[in-house]
Structures are given as C-alpha cells and as structure tokens.
Scaffold this motif. Sequence first.
Motif, mmCIF file in Angstrom:
data_model
loop_
_atom_site.group_PDB
_atom_site.id
_atom_site.type_symbol
_atom_site.label_atom_id
_atom_site.label_comp_id
_atom_site.label_asym_id
_atom_site.label_seq_id
_atom_site.Cartn_x
_atom_site.Cartn_y
_atom_site.Cartn_z
ATOM 1 N N LEU A 69 0.810 -1.214 0.000
ATOM 2 C CA LEU A 69 0.000 0.000 0.000
ATOM 3 C C LEU A 69 0.843 1.264 0.000
ATOM 4 C CD1 LEU A 69 -2.877 -1.141 2.289
ATOM 5 C CD2 LEU A 69 -3.070 -0.430 -0.073
ATOM 6 N N GLU A 70 1.922 1.253 0.766
ATOM 7 C CA GLU A 70 2.810 2.424 0.752
ATOM 8 C C GLU A 70 3.365 2.652 -0.642
ATOM 9 O OE1 GLU A 70 5.492 1.538 4.047
ATOM 10 O OE2 GLU A 70 4.471 3.077 5.229
ATOM 11 N N ASP A 71 3.726 1.572 -1.323
ATOM 12 C CA ASP A 71 4.224 1.680 -2.688
ATOM 13 C C ASP A 71 3.141 2.245 -3.612
ATOM 14 O OD1 ASP A 71 6.225 1.103 -4.812
ATOM 15 O OD2 ASP A 71 4.665 -0.298 -5.483
ATOM 16 N N ALA A 72 1.906 1.758 -3.475
ATOM 17 C CA ALA A 72 0.790 2.238 -4.313
ATOM 18 C C ALA A 72 0.515 3.717 -4.068
ATOM 19 C CB ALA A 72 -0.459 1.409 -4.052
ATOM 20 N N LEU A 73 0.540 4.149 -2.809
ATOM 21 C CA LEU A 73 0.309 5.559 -2.495
ATOM 22 C C LEU A 73 1.405 6.442 -3.085
ATOM 23 C CD1 LEU A 73 -0.923 5.394 1.224
ATOM 24 C CD2 LEU A 73 -2.299 5.773 -0.813
ATOM 25 N N GLN A 74 2.647 5.976 -3.017
ATOM 26 C CA GLN A 74 3.763 6.746 -3.575
ATOM 27 C C GLN A 74 3.662 6.859 -5.092
ATOM 28 O OE1 GLN A 74 7.266 4.824 -2.069
ATOM 29 N NE2 GLN A 74 7.106 5.781 -0.057
ATOM 30 N N GLN A 75 3.180 5.795 -5.754
ATOM 31 C CA GLN A 75 3.050 5.816 -7.207
ATOM 32 C C GLN A 75 1.984 6.809 -7.673
ATOM 33 O OE1 GLN A 75 2.534 1.989 -9.076
ATOM 34 N NE2 GLN A 75 4.030 1.036 -7.711
ATOM 35 N N HIS A 76 1.065 7.161 -6.780
ATOM 36 C CA HIS A 76 -0.043 8.057 -7.136
ATOM 37 C C HIS A 76 -0.067 9.272 -6.211
ATOM 38 C CE1 HIS A 76 -1.633 4.973 -9.801
ATOM 39 N NE2 HIS A 76 -1.420 4.112 -8.842
ATOM 40 N N SER A 77 1.073 9.917 -6.088
ATOM 41 C CA SER A 77 1.207 11.008 -5.120
ATOM 42 C C SER A 77 0.359 12.234 -5.443
ATOM 43 C CB SER A 77 2.673 11.406 -4.978
ATOM 44 O OG SER A 77 3.179 11.822 -6.228
ATOM 45 N N ILE A 78 -0.093 12.376 -6.696
ATOM 46 C CA ILE A 78 -0.912 13.545 -7.033
ATOM 47 C C ILE A 78 -2.386 13.178 -7.245
ATOM 48 C CG2 ILE A 78 1.002 14.901 -7.980
ATOM 49 C CD1 ILE A 78 -0.026 14.072 -10.784
ATOM 50 N N ALA A 79 -2.796 12.051 -6.736
ATOM 51 C CA ALA A 79 -4.184 11.598 -6.900
ATOM 52 C C ALA A 79 -5.155 12.499 -6.144
ATOM 53 C CB ALA A 79 -4.315 10.168 -6.387
ATOM 54 N N ARG A 80 -6.408 12.532 -6.632
ATOM 55 C CA ARG A 80 -7.496 13.252 -5.943
ATOM 56 C C ARG A 80 -7.922 12.511 -4.675
ATOM 57 N NH1 ARG A 80 -12.898 14.279 -8.516
ATOM 58 N NH2 ARG A 80 -13.133 15.841 -6.914
ATOM 59 N N GLY A 81 -7.562 11.258 -4.616
ATOM 60 C CA GLY A 81 -7.931 10.419 -3.496
ATOM 61 C C GLY A 81 -7.910 8.964 -3.910
ATOM 62 N N PHE A 82 -8.307 8.109 -2.990
ATOM 63 C CA PHE A 82 -8.204 6.672 -3.208
ATOM 64 C C PHE A 82 -9.499 5.970 -2.822
ATOM 65 C CE2 PHE A 82 -3.960 8.248 -2.476
ATOM 66 C CZ PHE A 82 -3.217 7.625 -3.466
#
Length: 191
Positions: A69-82
């Motif tokens: 999950l930490e890897d996934a969050l880092q890959q999408h650092s400019i996301a509107r949300g999850f």
Amino acid sequence: MFNFILFGPPGSGKGTQSVKIAEKYHLVHISTGDIFRKNIREKTSLGLKVQAIIEKGELVPDTLLIEILEDALQQHSIARGFVFDGFPRTIQQAHDLDEMLAKKNESVSLVLALEVSDDERLKRLIKRAEIEGRKDDTKEVIENRIRIYNNQTQPLIEFYKNKKKFQSLHGIGGVDEIFAGICKIIDQHIK
C-alpha cells in the motif's frame, strides 16, 4: 483529497463497485486482491509468497500489505484520493492506514459497508468461481473467508463508527441500483 473505504465481506460486490466509484469520482482504485492476483499470474516473488495464503482463504500478513500500500500511495502522489478495496481488514491495518495517510496530512474520509447475507454472498462467490475459474472461490475457502471476516474484520465497523466515518448500505439489487445508492452517500461527503 477524498479517501474512501468500501467495506464488505467476500462476495458483497465491493470489487465491482470500487471500480465504478474510482471512475466516476476520478479516484485511484487500490485493490489488494487485484495486486496479489496480478503478481501470482506473473509469478513474481510477491506472487509466490501470497499464492498459498490466498488459496487457503487466509489473510496476507499486515507487514506485506503495508509495504504494498505504501508503494501504491507513492506511485499516485498527485491523486485526488483513493478507493481502498479489501483494505483494511483488521484494526491494526486501520491504524496502519491512518499512519500512512497522516504522513501525507490526509485521513480516511468515509467508510461504507455493503451489507449482504451469508447465503447471498456464497451464491455470488460460487457463481464467480464458475465464470472466472478462481481457485480462491471454492465452497470451503469461501466459508473460511467468511469466518475470518466475521472474526477479524467485523470489529472495524465499531472502529469507524467511533470515528463517525462509517455508513452502511443494503448490498442486494442490481449493480447500477447499488451504485446509485453509494453515489448518493459519497456526494454528501465529497468536497
């Protein structure tokens, strides 16, 4: 940032609905199950680690989930949300998620549970096994997953109720009908 957890037991329809929610609200869909199945198909080291665990219907260890999950969050650092689908499943995972989001000055915005009877879920999962050929959808594995859910995941309802972030929705009906109900709730919370 809007961080949404779609919560529900195996066979509740959360995978189907999570994808639709992510598309409509331009959120990143994170499904731990999808990540694991992709790695199993590709025979990666992660896939080899989790294949036996998933096929027995058991939960993957928290340390491995957090790393993914930490890897996934880092890959999408400019996301509107999850949209988190299949995570968290335990109180410890909920605390870990809170810590991960806090590092980004974020938090869980809303948790929505799809409520579906055990009998209906069992029917849905057996049908899915026939269609998709999933090894983790045998009757014995399904029953084990439901037991694990009831024992370990059910306490999350109280955890999120205490944080005033929890709502539930009847998860029986057509996909679009359920989606409309979910959107009505999200629209009241999204900024």
